[in-house]
Design an enzyme around this catalytic site. Structure first.
Site, PDB file in Angstrom:
ATOM      1  N   LYS A  56      59.280 -36.989 -22.168  1.00  9.63           N
ATOM      2  CA  LYS A  56      58.940 -38.042 -20.965  1.00  9.63           C
ATOM      3  C   LYS A  56      57.255 -38.233 -20.872  1.00  9.63           C
ATOM      4  CE  LYS A  56      57.895 -36.223 -17.033  1.00  9.63           C
ATOM      5  NZ  LYS A  56      56.681 -35.934 -16.338  1.00  9.63           N
ATOM      6  N   LYS A  86      46.148 -35.929 -17.290  1.00  2.00           N
ATOM      7  CA  LYS A  86      47.426 -35.292 -17.552  1.00  2.00           C
ATOM      8  C   LYS A  86      48.169 -35.532 -19.000  1.00  2.00           C
ATOM      9  CE  LYS A  86      50.825 -32.507 -17.213  1.00  2.00           C
ATOM     10  NZ  LYS A  86      51.177 -31.108 -17.208  1.00  2.00           N
ATOM     11  N   SER A 119      53.924 -35.609 -12.683  1.00  5.39           N
ATOM     12  CA  SER A 119      53.270 -36.041 -13.899  1.00  5.39           C
ATOM     13  C   SER A 119      53.989 -37.338 -14.252  1.00  5.39           C
ATOM     14  CB  SER A 119      53.704 -35.304 -15.026  1.00  5.39           C
ATOM     15  OG  SER A 119      53.111 -34.082 -14.998  1.00  5.39           O
TER      16      SER A 119
HETATM   17  P1  NAD Z   1      62.583 -30.488 -11.676  1.00  4.15           P
HETATM   18  O1  NAD Z   1      63.543 -31.331 -12.507  1.00  4.15           O
HETATM   19  O2  NAD Z   1      62.839 -28.883 -11.886  1.00  4.15           O
HETATM   20  O3  NAD Z   1      62.588 -30.885 -10.248  1.00  4.15           O
HETATM   21  C1  NAD Z   1      62.463 -32.187  -9.817  1.00  4.15           C
HETATM   22  C2  NAD Z   1      63.063 -32.075  -8.498  1.00  4.15           C
HETATM   23  O4  NAD Z   1      63.203 -33.400  -7.718  1.00  4.15           O
HETATM   24  C3  NAD Z   1      64.634 -31.897  -8.328  1.00  4.15           C
HETATM   25  O5  NAD Z   1      64.714 -30.797  -7.592  1.00  4.15           O
HETATM   26  C4  NAD Z   1      65.360 -33.058  -7.993  1.00  4.15           C
HETATM   27  O6  NAD Z   1      66.620 -32.604  -7.023  1.00  4.15           O
HETATM   28  C5  NAD Z   1      64.384 -33.527  -7.201  1.00  4.15           C
HETATM   29  N1  NAD Z   1      64.645 -35.086  -6.907  1.00  4.15           N
HETATM   30  C6  NAD Z   1      64.702 -35.982  -7.912  1.00  4.15           C
HETATM   31  N2  NAD Z   1      64.686 -37.173  -7.333  1.00  4.15           N
HETATM   32  C7  NAD Z   1      64.783 -36.987  -5.928  1.00  4.15           C
HETATM   33  C8  NAD Z   1      64.656 -37.742  -4.699  1.00  4.15           C
HETATM   34  N3  NAD Z   1      64.933 -39.287  -4.696  1.00  4.15           N
HETATM   35  N4  NAD Z   1      64.733 -37.154  -3.502  1.00  4.15           N
HETATM   36  C9  NAD Z   1      64.312 -35.925  -3.235  1.00  4.15           C
HETATM   37  N5  NAD Z   1      64.169 -35.019  -4.484  1.00  4.15           N
HETATM   38  C10 NAD Z   1      64.707 -35.731  -5.639  1.00  4.15           C
HETATM   39  O7  NAD Z   1      61.343 -30.801 -12.285  1.00  4.15           O
HETATM   40  P2  NAD Z   1      60.058 -29.854 -12.435  1.00  4.15           P
HETATM   41  O8  NAD Z   1      59.908 -29.154 -13.652  1.00  4.15           O
HETATM   42  O9  NAD Z   1      59.789 -29.298 -11.302  1.00  4.15           O
HETATM   43  O10 NAD Z   1      58.667 -30.929 -12.644  1.00  4.15           O
HETATM   44  C11 NAD Z   1      58.097 -31.777 -11.441  1.00  4.15           C
HETATM   45  C12 NAD Z   1      57.200 -32.609 -12.166  1.00  4.15           C
HETATM   46  O11 NAD Z   1      55.993 -31.590 -12.530  1.00  4.15           O
HETATM   47  C13 NAD Z   1      57.357 -33.610 -13.432  1.00  4.15           C
HETATM   48  O12 NAD Z   1      56.565 -34.446 -13.512  1.00  4.15           O
HETATM   49  C14 NAD Z   1      57.052 -32.598 -14.683  1.00  4.15           C
HETATM   50  O13 NAD Z   1      56.532 -33.076 -15.753  1.00  4.15           O
HETATM   51  C15 NAD Z   1      55.918 -31.981 -13.912  1.00  4.15           C
HETATM   52  N6  NAD Z   1      55.421 -30.557 -14.646  1.00  4.15           N
HETATM   53  C16 NAD Z   1      56.233 -29.382 -14.913  1.00  4.15           C
HETATM   54  C17 NAD Z   1      56.039 -28.517 -15.579  1.00  4.15           C
HETATM   55  C18 NAD Z   1      56.958 -27.252 -15.786  1.00  4.15           C
HETATM   56  O14 NAD Z   1      56.515 -26.374 -16.545  1.00  4.15           O
HETATM   57  N7  NAD Z   1      58.102 -27.420 -15.257  1.00  4.15           N
HETATM   58  C19 NAD Z   1      54.598 -28.256 -15.678  1.00  4.15           C
HETATM   59  C20 NAD Z   1      53.446 -28.998 -15.404  1.00  4.15           C
HETATM   60  C21 NAD Z   1      53.939 -30.315 -14.643  1.00  4.15           C
END
Ligand code: NAD
Length: 294
Positions: free
Chosen positions: A238, A170, A95
């Site tokens: 965010k 979104k 997102s």
């Molecule tokens: P998260 O922080 O759990 O996971 C992100 C991952 O990306 C981490 O494991 C981190 O180590 C990795 N990362 C960051 N920079 C990196 C790089 N340069 N190279 C490789 N890996 C890298 O986040 P999440 O909850 O999985 O969310 C991911 C996306 O989905 C976000 O944009 C969030 O807004 C969206 N989202 C989350 C939810 C939720 O309920 N958690 C629901 C819908 C959408």
């Protein structure tokens, strides 16, 4: 299909596992080695860098926190836009700001590479079940080609328009949810202070026009003072900051979003950023000293 998958967090890990289960061959990378090892145990190939994942793939998928992370991987640091196969397609499920999606798509277009922005709603449980809702932006023919890949991770996959339209949709979702939760918290608190039991308010109005998925999910959490995430206040901040940036670019008025964003920022500074977004109730509780009960 041979797929590079980068970002194995709360959402990315179960999504990647569902792709492996559907028979796709995955190259995976994340800074979190434990998550990479879990995917490797499920049959994916563990890679030591983002660059290593793209070798010989047809599709590159990212599931990263926000715009700077996706830009870093695609165009600034890892520069996947330059090194991924020219015949491959990029799908970003993060997102992020739709303006950033369009910038990345323009950069990829210089190399003849197509992109879809495909953020999701549903949270971790639906990521695990493979029942996420995808909001997609991009060309119809690219969407048609890769829809089945997204269907391995979700139960609803909707093309909303050109690149960026997925993230615009979104952001609409995130505004509606945030303002809804704030209205619910405000009303429940006011009702209790006026002498009516919150449980009765919920029971009496949930089947009417005020009823909503937000109300059914969040009113019980508020009455239980259960703010275990779910979706964290900090992640919602965010997203609402991205709403502000996107709205500014087209001069769209967003007074309600701005107000709820300020409430969330106050909660963040007060140490509640890791709480579920239903903790917007705490904003009212801290002001009044009145705690919502059953
Ligand atoms: P998260 O922080 O759990 O996971 C992100 C991952 O990306 C981490 O494991 C981190 O180590 C990795 N990362 C960051 N920079 C990196 C790089 N340069 N190279 C490789 N890996 C890298 O986040 P999440 O909850 O999985 O969310 C991911 C996306 O989905 C976000 O944009 C969030 O807004 C969206 N989202 C989350 C939810 C939720 O309920 N958690 C629901 C819908 C959408």
């Amino acid at each position: 299909m041979k797929i590079a998958f980068i970002g194995l967090g709360i959402m990315g890990k179960p999504m990647a596992l569902n792709l492996v289960k559907a028979g796709h061959k995955l190259n995976v990378f994340d800074f979190n080695k434990a998550a990479v090892a879990e995917l490797e145990a499920a049959g994916a190939k563990a890679c030591a860098s983002a660059a290593e994942t793209v070798e010989g793939v047809e599709l590159v998928i990212t599931m990263l926190p926000n715009s700077p992370h996706v830009k870093s991987v695609m165009i600034e640091n890892d520069k996947l836009a330059e090194i991924m196969p020219k015949t491959a397609t990029f799908i970003d499920c993060s997102s992020i700001n739709p303006v950033a999606s369009r910038e990345i798509a323009a950069e990829l277009a210089k190399h003849g590479i197509e992109m879809l922005d495909a953020p999701v709603s549903g949270g971790q449980p639906k990521a695990v079940d493979g029942t996420l809702a995808f909001m997609v932006g991009g060309k119809q023919e690219v969407f048609d080609k890769y829809k089945s890949v997204l269907e391995a991770m979700g139960s609803s996959v909707v093309l909303c328009g050109n690149v960026g339209a997925g993230n615009v949709t979104k952001l609409c979702n995130q505004t509606i949810v945030a303002v809804n939760i704030a209205a619910l918290a405000e009303a429940m608190q006011m009702g209790q202070m006026c002498g009516v039991e919150p449980e009765k308010i919920f029971e009496a109005i949930k089947g009417g026009l005020a009823g909503s998925t937000v109300m059914n999910a969040k009113a019980p959490m508020m009455m239980d003072q259960n703010f275990v995430p779910g979706f964290r206040i900090d992640l919602h901040i965010k997203d609402l900051n991205n709403v502000v940036d996107a709205a500014k670019a087209v001069d769209a008025p967003i007074p309600l979003t701005q107000q709820v964003l300020e409430m969330m920022k106050i909660l963040h500074h007060d140490g509640d950023g890791s709480c579920d977004h239903s903790a917007l109730l705490k904003y009212y509780q801290k002001l009044t000293g009145e705690v919502l009960h059953h």
